[in-house]
Design an enzyme around this catalytic site. Structure first.
Site, mmCIF file in Angstrom:
data_model
loop_
_atom_site.group_PDB
_atom_site.id
_atom_site.type_symbol
_atom_site.label_atom_id
_atom_site.label_comp_id
_atom_site.label_asym_id
_atom_site.label_seq_id
_atom_site.Cartn_x
_atom_site.Cartn_y
_atom_site.Cartn_z
ATOM 1 C CB THR A 116 10.483 -0.203 -5.427
ATOM 2 O OG1 THR A 116 11.065 0.479 -6.536
ATOM 3 C CG2 THR A 116 9.724 0.843 -4.629
ATOM 4 C CE1 TYR A 140 5.519 0.470 -6.953
ATOM 5 C CE2 TYR A 140 7.633 1.240 -7.795
ATOM 6 C CZ TYR A 140 6.843 0.225 -7.285
ATOM 7 O OH TYR A 140 7.379 -1.015 -7.086
#
Ligand code: UDP
Length: 328
Positions: A116, A140
């Site tokens: 990501t 995250y």
């Protein structure tokens, strides 16, 4: 090729399975269905299993004659990670450790890993190149960053070749309306804006209009999930052709603001998007835009569907009938 798609019942994983099948490969989904959907597994078998169960995953690799592996089984919602860090570290990091152990036992060396742009945190330069310092600002992003470090170490001893694909904002649905984004609860902008336009769940919260951006709202780089899927196939082929491990951004290079997304939703659906201006959401960077040169060079990546109108048109065509709303 027989590809083990870990997390293949989820949003991005299911689009990858569809793309693999369309070109004649067989996706074998391994998913614990904690977030994924049984109905999204359509192109090969489903092994209902948790990736952290090393012996079961090793067994599945042997039973299914797996040639390569793709990993999508992760917790992804930033706010949830801040509230439940341990669950994120367990699923996102321990899950990949277990997967790598099973791959090692099975002599499998090719892995496409779902990473990501959150690994970059608050970027210092735009557009963001792969050399940008990786200083994630939320749980995250930390978990994805740490997995990338682990992949670098394991690849360093010569037993693994991986592609870490750093997605910007995945959005949209398959052009034929067969599968799409079904998170519960939904936190992403495009489905939330469509839901508000459909008159479901009240006005959408627009998180912050006082950023240092042209219209004050956050700017993101939205990439159509079908374009993302094609890039995964190319990454897998590159590894199978003997290329060394690599990490690469996947975005379009174009920034779109939250307000511009709402305008596009209004234009595609012909409906207003009721919304209220809410405080900034913790952890949101003002602008995230990908430099696309490496993806073009390594993967020949050219997005076909990633303009805002097409993304929203496909997402609306997927959601509207499921919500019982006329799509035009
Ligand atoms: N956003 C918003 N309202 C929502 C969901 C998202 O204003 O209901 C904003 C969010 O603050 C961010 C952008 O839309 O600026 C994209 O958020 P999303 O959650 O879709 O993706 P992220 O950038 O977090 O990966």
């Amino acid at each position: 090729m027989r590809v083990l798609v870990v997390g293949g019942a989820g949003y991005i994983g299911s689009h990858i399975c569809k793309a693999l099948a369309e070109r004649g490969d067989t996706p074998i989904v391994l998913d614990n269905l904690s977030r994924g959907h049984r109905h999204a597994v359509k192109w090969g078998p489903l092994i209902e299993q948790d990736v952290r169960n090393v012996s079961a995953v090793t067994q599945a690799m042997s039973d299914q004659h797996i040639d390569a592996v793709m990993h999508f089984a992760a917790n992804i919602e930033v706010g949830e990670g801040q509230r439940e860090p341990l669950a994120f570290w367990d699923n996102n990091v321990a899950g990949v450790i277990a997967l790598l152990q099973a791959m090692e036992r099975s002599d499998l060396r090719h892995l496409v890993f779902s990473s990501t742009c959150a690994v970059y945190g608050e970027p210092q330069t735009l557009p963001i190149t792969e050399d940008e310092p990786r200083t994630p600002v939320n749980v995250y992003g930390q978990t994805k960053h740490v997995v990338e470090l682990m992949l670098e170490d394991v690849s360093g001893i010569g037993t693994l070749n991986y592609a870490a694909l750093r997605y910007f904002n995945a959005a949209g649905a398959s052009p034929d309306g067969e599968i799409g984004e079904e998170h519960d609860p939904e936190t992403h902008l495009v489905p939330n804006a469509l839901k508000a336009a459909a008159g479901l769940g009240g006005p959408m919260h627009l998180f912050g209009d006082d950023y240092e951006t042209p219209d004050g709202t956050c700017v993101r780089d939205y990439i159509h999930v079908t374009d993302l899927a094609q890039a995964h196939l190319k990454a897998l082929d590159r590894l199978r052709d003997g290329a060394p491990s690599f990490a690469c951004n996947l975005g379009t290079g174009s920034g779109i603001s939250v307000k511009q997304i709402l305008d596009a939703v209004e234009s595609v659906t012909g409906r207003p998007v009721p919304h209220s201006i809410s405080p900034r959401r913790a952890g949101d960077a003002a602008q995230l835009i990908s430099d696309t040169r490496l993806a073009r060079e390594l993967l020949g990546f050219e997005p076909a569907f990633s303009d805002a109108q097409t993304i929203i048109k496909h997402a609306w065509a997927f959601h509207a009938p499921r919500w019982g709303v006329a799509s035009l």
